[in-house]
Write an enzyme that holds these catalytic residues in place. Sequence first.
Site, PDB file in Angstrom:
ATOM      1  N   LYS A 135       0.813  -1.229   0.000  1.00  0.00           N
ATOM      2  CA  LYS A 135       0.000   0.000   0.000  1.00  0.00           C
ATOM      3  C   LYS A 135       0.845   1.276   0.000  1.00  0.00           C
ATOM      4  CE  LYS A 135      -4.003  -2.041   2.314  1.00  0.00           C
ATOM      5  NZ  LYS A 135      -4.997  -1.923   3.386  1.00  0.00           N
ATOM      6  N   ASP A 193      -9.952   2.415   2.192  1.00  0.00           N
ATOM      7  CA  ASP A 193     -10.050   1.797   3.529  1.00  0.00           C
ATOM      8  C   ASP A 193     -10.680   2.800   4.493  1.00  0.00           C
ATOM      9  OD1 ASP A 193      -8.923  -0.680   3.027  1.00  0.00           O
ATOM     10  OD2 ASP A 193      -6.871   0.009   3.428  1.00  0.00           O
ATOM     11  N   LEU A 203     -11.360  -3.181  14.003  1.00  0.00           N
ATOM     12  CA  LEU A 203     -11.106  -3.278  12.560  1.00  0.00           C
ATOM     13  C   LEU A 203     -10.946  -4.728  12.121  1.00  0.00           C
ATOM     14  CD1 LEU A 203     -10.998  -0.262  12.547  1.00  0.00           C
ATOM     15  CD2 LEU A 203      -8.735  -0.326  11.530  1.00  0.00           C
TER      16      LEU A 203
HETATM   17  P1  NAP Z   1       0.400  -2.578  11.258  1.00  0.00           P
HETATM   18  O1  NAP Z   1       0.724  -1.388  10.414  1.00  0.00           O
HETATM   19  O2  NAP Z   1       1.337  -3.727  11.292  1.00  0.00           O
HETATM   20  O3  NAP Z   1       0.219  -2.021  12.776  1.00  0.00           O
HETATM   21  C1  NAP Z   1       0.056  -2.923  13.842  1.00  0.00           C
HETATM   22  C2  NAP Z   1      -0.340  -2.171  15.114  1.00  0.00           C
HETATM   23  O4  NAP Z   1      -0.592  -3.152  16.128  1.00  0.00           O
HETATM   24  C3  NAP Z   1       0.760  -1.254  15.665  1.00  0.00           C
HETATM   25  O5  NAP Z   1       0.158  -0.159  16.321  1.00  0.00           O
HETATM   26  C4  NAP Z   1       1.459  -2.176  16.688  1.00  0.00           C
HETATM   27  O6  NAP Z   1       2.096  -1.470  17.738  1.00  0.00           O
HETATM   28  C5  NAP Z   1       0.261  -2.914  17.246  1.00  0.00           C
HETATM   29  N1  NAP Z   1       0.664  -4.185  17.851  1.00  0.00           N
HETATM   30  C6  NAP Z   1       1.062  -5.310  17.202  1.00  0.00           C
HETATM   31  N2  NAP Z   1       1.342  -6.294  18.083  1.00  0.00           N
HETATM   32  C7  NAP Z   1       1.118  -5.759  19.324  1.00  0.00           C
HETATM   33  C8  NAP Z   1       1.225  -6.272  20.644  1.00  0.00           C
HETATM   34  N3  NAP Z   1       1.595  -7.539  20.871  1.00  0.00           N
HETATM   35  N4  NAP Z   1       0.905  -5.467  21.675  1.00  0.00           N
HETATM   36  C9  NAP Z   1       0.514  -4.181  21.455  1.00  0.00           C
HETATM   37  N5  NAP Z   1       0.380  -3.647  20.239  1.00  0.00           N
HETATM   38  C10 NAP Z   1       0.686  -4.418  19.172  1.00  0.00           C
HETATM   39  O7  NAP Z   1      -1.030  -3.188  10.881  1.00  0.00           O
HETATM   40  P2  NAP Z   1      -2.251  -2.432  10.169  1.00  0.00           P
HETATM   41  O8  NAP Z   1      -2.129  -2.547   8.706  1.00  0.00           O
HETATM   42  O9  NAP Z   1      -2.380  -1.090  10.795  1.00  0.00           O
HETATM   43  O10 NAP Z   1      -3.498  -3.353  10.580  1.00  0.00           O
HETATM   44  C11 NAP Z   1      -4.018  -3.353  11.910  1.00  0.00           C
HETATM   45  C12 NAP Z   1      -5.290  -4.190  11.960  1.00  0.00           C
HETATM   46  O11 NAP Z   1      -6.329  -3.575  11.191  1.00  0.00           O
HETATM   47  C13 NAP Z   1      -5.120  -5.605  11.418  1.00  0.00           C
HETATM   48  O12 NAP Z   1      -5.707  -6.499  12.320  1.00  0.00           O
HETATM   49  C14 NAP Z   1      -5.899  -5.597  10.122  1.00  0.00           C
HETATM   50  O13 NAP Z   1      -6.493  -6.855   9.876  1.00  0.00           O
HETATM   51  C15 NAP Z   1      -6.989  -4.555  10.410  1.00  0.00           C
HETATM   52  N6  NAP Z   1      -7.498  -3.933   9.175  1.00  0.00           N
HETATM   53  C16 NAP Z   1      -8.795  -4.157   8.831  1.00  0.00           C
HETATM   54  C17 NAP Z   1      -9.326  -3.599   7.682  1.00  0.00           C
HETATM   55  C18 NAP Z   1     -10.781  -3.846   7.309  1.00  0.00           C
HETATM   56  O14 NAP Z   1     -11.164  -3.623   6.149  1.00  0.00           O
HETATM   57  N7  NAP Z   1     -11.607  -4.266   8.222  1.00  0.00           N
HETATM   58  C19 NAP Z   1      -8.525  -2.792   6.847  1.00  0.00           C
HETATM   59  C20 NAP Z   1      -7.185  -2.553   7.241  1.00  0.00           C
HETATM   60  C21 NAP Z   1      -6.690  -3.138   8.404  1.00  0.00           C
HETATM   61  P3  NAP Z   1       3.635  -0.978  17.598  1.00  0.00           P
HETATM   62  O15 NAP Z   1       3.590   0.296  16.825  1.00  0.00           O
HETATM   63  O16 NAP Z   1       4.075  -0.774  19.000  1.00  0.00           O
HETATM   64  O17 NAP Z   1       4.386  -2.071  16.897  1.00  0.00           O
END
Ligand code: NAP
Length: 292
Positions: free
Chosen positions: A72, A108, A229
């Site tokens: 992305k 999104d 989400l």
């Molecule tokens: P990302 O960029 O990898 O960000 C992950 C986030 O989760 C960061 O804030 C990270 O914190 C935190 N995190 C991960 N492991 C953790 C832990 N063990 N303890 C505390 N915090 C933790 O992922 P993303 O793309 O933003 O996606 C996030 C979620 O949104 C996913 O579950 C995805 O499936 C969902 N999503 C859904 C849709 C939909 O259409 N429904 C669309 C997009 C995304 P740090 O910064 O500290 O690493």
Amino acid sequence: MQQIDGYTRLCGLIGNPVEHTMSPMIHNTLAQKEGRNLVYVPFHVEHGQVRKAAEGAYALNVLGLNVTVPYKGEIMNCLKATDAMAERIGAVNTLVRTDGGYKGYNTDMMGLYRALCSEDIRLEGEEIILLGAGGAARAVAFLCASKKAARVYLLNRTLEKAGQVAEEVNRTYGYECVAPIRMEEYARIPSDKKYLAIQATNVGLYPNVEDAVITDTDFYAKIHTGFDLIYRPSETKFMTLVRENGGQAFHGLKMLLYQGVIAYELWNDTRVSEEDALAVYEKMKAEMGIKD
Ligand code: NAP
């Protein structure tokens, strides 16, 4: 089954992996409902091949593409133009064919807004807790400020990332909307009112379905509405904790639906009726075994 002929338009998804995507169901169902001669296919693109994929698709007269993890950000270097909001967020998930190349959008975020509206959840003037500061949370923070949320308490494990997002959003919208807080310091959020909480970390995502980023019930007592989400599973631990403490809770499947619907609308210069969108949603729920 769609009859493919010389007039069939092609749309698709590029990402890695793409094998479990629900996007073909969204677009092919909408095309069938509208009698539109369009098919949507997922394309698994290897690392280092994103530019070639976008250029090849354009050369093949592909009408539009969705872009998913992990491309992305990278795709933004391969576009003719980028929508202003997608530029601010720093992520593009939809390419729309224009003269001379694709234009990038972020549906999104628009999809999340439409999903919230369809559940009567407001952002305007609201005080919001946002969990996470990754790609999705960043988009949510921009969305909240663009809708003039009163305050966003941005909780993240890595405080520095939350600070960066807060700084960018506040600078862009010209007011102190986003306040960064270290995840474990959630008790700093004032307890004299209840909040909408948007869960945008990947904690609780299948198969780690028993995990929630915060488990303390004192935190959940502050929440009137929880929106996760995550949609796999459709009942996350976060949602269960919100409900157990008196709030209402939603999963992210409608966000997924509407990001697809909006991409479809951009590609076909049309407006999908709410009835057709919800018919697709029922099909997605059935596919996932969701009953309610
Ligand atoms: P990302 O960029 O990898 O960000 C992950 C986030 O989760 C960061 O804030 C990270 O914190 C935190 N995190 C991960 N492991 C953790 C832990 N063990 N303890 C505390 N915090 C933790 O992922 P993303 O793309 O933003 O996606 C996030 C979620 O949104 C996913 O579950 C995805 O499936 C969902 N999503 C859904 C849709 C939909 O259409 N429904 C669309 C997009 C995304 P740090 O910064 O500290 O690493």
